[in-house]
Design an enzyme around this catalytic site. Structure first.
Site, PDB file in Angstrom:
ATOM      1  N   GLY A   1      -4.535  -4.358  -3.731  1.00 20.35           N
ATOM      2  CA  GLY A   1      -5.527  -3.312  -3.956  1.00 20.35           C
ATOM      3  C   GLY A   1      -4.766  -2.077  -4.369  1.00 20.35           C
ATOM      4  N   HIS A   2      -4.787  -1.768  -5.647  1.00 20.61           N
ATOM      5  CA  HIS A   2      -3.996  -0.652  -6.172  1.00 20.61           C
ATOM      6  C   HIS A   2      -4.947   0.457  -6.623  1.00 20.61           C
ATOM      7  CE1 HIS A   2      -0.478  -3.588  -7.199  1.00 20.61           C
ATOM      8  NE2 HIS A   2      -0.772  -3.543  -5.924  1.00 20.61           N
TER       9      HIS A   2
ATOM     10  N   GLN B   1       1.836  -6.223  -3.157  1.00 24.11           N
ATOM     11  CA  GLN B   1       2.321  -6.313  -1.775  1.00 24.11           C
ATOM     12  C   GLN B   1       3.629  -5.514  -1.597  1.00 24.11           C
ATOM     13  OE1 GLN B   1       1.303  -9.550  -3.425  1.00 24.11           O
ATOM     14  NE2 GLN B   1      -0.621  -8.648  -2.875  1.00 24.11           N
TER      15      GLN B   1
ATOM     16  N   LYS C   1       1.858   1.960  -5.168  1.00 21.56           N
ATOM     17  CA  LYS C   1       2.393   1.339  -6.394  1.00 21.56           C
ATOM     18  C   LYS C   1       1.487   1.595  -7.590  1.00 21.56           C
ATOM     19  CE  LYS C   1       2.325  -2.593  -4.253  1.00 21.56           C
ATOM     20  NZ  LYS C   1       2.081  -2.190  -2.851  1.00 21.56           N
TER      21      LYS C   1
ATOM     22  N   ASP D   1       0.809  -1.223   0.000  1.00 25.29           N
ATOM     23  CA  ASP D   1       0.000   0.000   0.000  1.00 25.29           C
ATOM     24  C   ASP D   1       0.842   1.273   0.000  1.00 25.29           C
ATOM     25  OD1 ASP D   1      -2.270  -1.636   0.109  1.00 25.29           O
ATOM     26  OD2 ASP D   1      -2.135  -1.740   2.297  1.00 25.29           O
TER      27      ASP D   1
HETATM   28  P1  GDP Z   1      -0.756   0.262  -3.580  1.00 27.79           P
HETATM   29  O1  GDP Z   1      -1.373  -0.979  -3.062  1.00 27.79           O
HETATM   30  O2  GDP Z   1       0.725   0.313  -3.322  1.00 27.79           O
HETATM   31  O3  GDP Z   1      -1.090   0.548  -5.015  1.00 27.79           O
HETATM   32  O4  GDP Z   1      -1.373   1.444  -2.714  1.00 27.79           O
HETATM   33  P2  GDP Z   1      -2.932   1.640  -2.322  1.00 27.79           P
HETATM   34  O5  GDP Z   1      -3.662   2.101  -3.524  1.00 27.79           O
HETATM   35  O6  GDP Z   1      -3.433   0.447  -1.605  1.00 27.79           O
HETATM   36  O7  GDP Z   1      -2.808   2.784  -1.237  1.00 27.79           O
HETATM   37  C1  GDP Z   1      -2.206   4.009  -1.515  1.00 27.79           C
HETATM   38  C2  GDP Z   1      -3.238   5.140  -1.321  1.00 27.79           C
HETATM   39  O8  GDP Z   1      -2.567   6.373  -1.297  1.00 27.79           O
HETATM   40  C3  GDP Z   1      -4.241   5.242  -2.442  1.00 27.79           C
HETATM   41  O9  GDP Z   1      -5.466   5.670  -1.896  1.00 27.79           O
HETATM   42  C4  GDP Z   1      -3.660   6.306  -3.364  1.00 27.79           C
HETATM   43  O10 GDP Z   1      -4.641   6.993  -4.120  1.00 27.79           O
HETATM   44  C5  GDP Z   1      -3.023   7.220  -2.361  1.00 27.79           C
HETATM   45  N1  GDP Z   1      -1.814   7.934  -2.806  1.00 27.79           N
HETATM   46  C6  GDP Z   1      -0.809   7.488  -3.609  1.00 27.79           C
HETATM   47  N2  GDP Z   1       0.171   8.423  -3.669  1.00 27.79           N
HETATM   48  C7  GDP Z   1      -0.234   9.458  -2.887  1.00 27.79           C
HETATM   49  C8  GDP Z   1       0.369  10.705  -2.507  1.00 27.79           C
HETATM   50  O11 GDP Z   1       1.474  11.039  -2.884  1.00 27.79           O
HETATM   51  N3  GDP Z   1      -0.359  11.497  -1.643  1.00 27.79           N
HETATM   52  C9  GDP Z   1      -1.590  11.155  -1.169  1.00 27.79           C
HETATM   53  N4  GDP Z   1      -2.208  11.979  -0.340  1.00 27.79           N
HETATM   54  N5  GDP Z   1      -2.164   9.980  -1.506  1.00 27.79           N
HETATM   55  C10 GDP Z   1      -1.490   9.148  -2.339  1.00 27.79           C
HETATM   56  P1  IMO Z   2      -0.987  -4.244  -2.156  1.00 27.54           P
HETATM   57  O1  IMO Z   2      -0.537  -4.803  -3.489  1.00 27.54           O
HETATM   58  C1  IMO Z   2      -1.068  -4.720   2.189  1.00 27.54           C
HETATM   59  C2  IMO Z   2      -1.151  -8.847   3.706  1.00 27.54           C
HETATM   60  C3  IMO Z   2      -2.417  -9.316   4.418  1.00 27.54           C
HETATM   61  C4  IMO Z   2      -1.825 -10.312   5.397  1.00 27.54           C
HETATM   62  C5  IMO Z   2      -0.693 -10.952   4.585  1.00 27.54           C
HETATM   63  C6  IMO Z   2      -1.052 -12.277   3.950  1.00 27.54           C
HETATM   64  O2  IMO Z   2      -2.264  -3.471  -2.209  1.00 27.54           O
HETATM   65  O3  IMO Z   2       0.134  -3.506  -1.503  1.00 27.54           O
HETATM   66  P2  IMO Z   2      -2.548 -12.940   1.853  1.00 27.54           P
HETATM   67  O4  IMO Z   2      -4.014 -12.746   1.586  1.00 27.54           O
HETATM   68  O5  IMO Z   2      -1.667 -12.322   0.840  1.00 27.54           O
HETATM   69  O6  IMO Z   2      -2.200 -14.376   2.121  1.00 27.54           O
HETATM   70  O7  IMO Z   2      -2.288 -12.179   3.256  1.00 27.54           O
HETATM   71  O8  IMO Z   2      -0.347 -10.005   3.567  1.00 27.54           O
HETATM   72  N1  IMO Z   2      -1.369  -8.297   2.344  1.00 27.54           N
HETATM   73  C7  IMO Z   2      -1.292  -6.993   2.036  1.00 27.54           C
HETATM   74  N2  IMO Z   2      -1.108  -5.912   2.828  1.00 27.54           N
HETATM   75  N3  IMO Z   2      -1.199  -4.564   0.852  1.00 27.54           N
HETATM   76  C8  IMO Z   2      -1.354  -5.646   0.039  1.00 27.54           C
HETATM   77  O9  IMO Z   2      -1.349  -5.558  -1.295  1.00 27.54           O
HETATM   78  C9  IMO Z   2      -1.456  -6.927   0.638  1.00 27.54           C
HETATM   79  N4  IMO Z   2      -1.644  -8.171   0.153  1.00 27.54           N
HETATM   80  C10 IMO Z   2      -1.569  -8.998   1.202  1.00 27.54           C
HETATM   81  O10 IMO Z   2      -3.058  -8.252   5.063  1.00 27.54           O
HETATM   82  O11 IMO Z   2      -1.226  -9.630   6.473  1.00 27.54           O
HETATM   83 MG    MG Z   3      -2.894  -1.605  -1.800  1.00 26.80          MG
END
Ligand code: GDP
Ligand code: IMO
Ligand code: MG
Length: 427
Positions: free
Chosen positions: A40-41, A223, A16, A13
């Site tokens: 979850g991207h 991840q 990415k 999170d």
């Molecule tokens: P990922 O799993 O690595 O793709 O990240 P997620 O989407 O799960 O979580 C990142 C969150 O931060 C998302 O809601 C993005 O829209 C948000 N985000 C990404 N870059 C920035 C930033 O530079 N500033 C802010 N405020 N939000 C950001």
């Molecule tokens: P993105 O790509 C954050 C965590 C789960 C749990 C562990 C194992 O959005 O960064 P799993 O279902 O993969 O066997 O769970 O890994 N986990 C993540 N945490 N971001 C993710 O993906 C994750 N994908 C799995 O919460 O602790």
């Molecule tokens: Mg994510």
């Protein structure tokens, strides 16, 4: 131009999706190489917000070919509903390619994930419940179902039988659940075959030919480094290799083709699920990071655990991935703190430790050693260049760079595509 890898440098999170989407316009292929719909991207394009789970973030860039590599685990029902959701919003998904060698998350893998977690009780991992671990376990146990098996009913039936032989014993005798019928699973899986057929390809050949033709290929990790099955905080990890080496095995591309490895690094730290997290906050600062940063899981809706930036982890990510650059995200979230603590080392049983301890016991005892950096109060979300940032924000970024072992080449100051400061070009 050779290949680039973009991956999470912390516990996932990190942003990415946004970073991949940003580079999407300059690359020809975006490839997922591991994980599945546990990811979850989030990508924000103008006033539109997209939450992608299985599809590579390059799917939102029309010029880009999105690829699901052999190292990914694919839940066909999730894939098809993600595709139709995007189609309804006007996104053309016809260029998608899926490796015939990718493994399928079957309905029984999802069941096993859920019952196993329940059985573990207090010792649970806090998985996303998407069947990821059991599917990779089947792959390693050589009883997995691959995408290509959907096109041979006899082989598919034999393989489902082999997989369910043992699982039904465990489900009925250990977990007190009903047995799963082979025919029902086979029928469901065969129902996906025609719908997936247009996308199935020899992605290893496609990607290597693209590289030979000087196309730009971007590998998008799911991840993060600390969730890696080999290099993460085992057993509180996911069941694949998000680290850079995973891109090679998960896509069938040799390491000599990869010229750049970009670590996505949040300006603070978050984690979802169980496991050690030295800089975790349980006070109002943690609450504030969660609120301002919108730190709620995209996949499971769980609140993310929040804490200060941990330079020990960043250095570790640099080492195990051979990072060439960092993309620092969410700097804007730190606006308003008078002073910002940064973890520069750990104290473990009275000793100061600069590097991530290899022993799980030591890591569980690690207490953060903080250095206080001066904060800033100006809104930075409109900053377009490094010099637009307040002096203290510049100093914060420079301090993180010095501690983390690789140059910070981009800075996120908001979720949108254009809310980014580019320092060095990635391509
Ligand atoms: P990922 O799993 O690595 O793709 O990240 P997620 O989407 O799960 O979580 C990142 C969150 O931060 C998302 O809601 C993005 O829209 C948000 N985000 C990404 N870059 C920035 C930033 O530079 N500033 C802010 N405020 N939000 C950001
Ligand atoms: P993105 O790509 C954050 C965590 C789960 C749990 C562990 C194992 O959005 O960064 P799993 O279902 O993969 O066997 O769970 O890994 N986990 C993540 N945490 N971001 C993710 O993906 C994750 N994908 C799995 O919460 O602790
Ligand atoms: Mg994510």
């Amino acid at each position: 131009m050779p290949a680039l890898v973009l991956l999470g440098a912390q516990w996932g999170d990190e942003g990415k999706g946004k970073a991949t989407d940003l580079l999407g316009g300059s690359v020809d292929y975006v490839v997922r190489y591991q994980g599945g719909n546990n990811a979850g991207h989030t990508v924000v394009v103008g006033d539109q917000k997209y939450a992608l789970h299985l599809l590579p973030s390059g799917i939102l860039t029309p010029e880009c070919t999105p690829v699901i590599g052999n190292g990914v685990v694919v839940d066909p029902s999730v894939l098809l509903s993600e595709l139709s959701g995007l189609n309804e919003r006007g996104v053309d998904t016809s260029k998608l390619l899926i490796s015939g060698n990718a493994h399928i998350i079957t309905p029984y893998n999802v069941t096993v994930d859920k019952v196993t977690e329940r059985f573990l009780g207090k010792r649970k991992i806090g998985t996303t419940g998407r069947g990821i671990g059991p599917t990779y376990a089947d792959k390693i146990n050589r009883v997995g179902i691959r995408v290509q098996d959907l096109y041979d009913e006899s082989i598919l039936t034999q393989k489902v039988e082999a997989a369910l032989d043992v699982k039904n014993q465990v489900l009925t005798k250990l977990y007190n659940r009903r047995a799963i019928a082979v025919e029902q699973v086979v029928e469901e899986l065969l129902g996906y075959a025609d719908k997936l057929a247009p996308y199935v390809a020899d992605t290893v050949l496609v990607l290597n030919q693209a590289l030979d033709d000087d196309k730009v290929v971007l590998f998008e990790g799911g991840q993060g480094t600390l969730l890696d099955i080999d290099h993460g905080t085992y057993p509180f990890v996911t069941s694949s290799n998000p680290t850079a080496g995973g891109a090679c095995t998960g896509a069938g591309v040799g390491p000599t083709k990869i010229s750049r490895v970009i670590g996505i690094l949040k300006a603070y730290t978050t984690r979802v699920g169980a496991g050690p997290f030295p800089t975790e906050l349980f006070d109002e600062d943690g609450e504030a990071l969660r609120r301002i940063g919108g730190e709620r899981g995209v996949t499971t809706g769980r609140d993310r655990r929040c804490g200060w930036f941990d330079a020990v982890i960043a250095r570790y990510a640099t080492r195990v991935n051979g990072l060439t650059d960092f993309f620092l995200t969410k700097l804007d979230v730190l606006t308003g703190w008078e002073q910002i603590p940064v973890c520069v080392a750990y104290e473990i049983d009275g000793r100061r430790v600069e590097e991530l301890p290899y022993s799980q016991t030591d890591f569980h005892h690690a207490k953060p050693v903080y250095e206080m950096l001066p904060g800033w109060s100006e809104d930075i979300s409109k900053a377009k260049s490094f010099s637009d940032l307040p002096k203290n924000a510049q100093a914060y970024v420079k301090a993180l760079e010095d501690m983390s072992g690789a140059p910070i080449s981009a800075i996120g100051v908001g979720p949108g595509r254009d809310e980014t400061i580019e320092i060095n070009s990635f391509i």
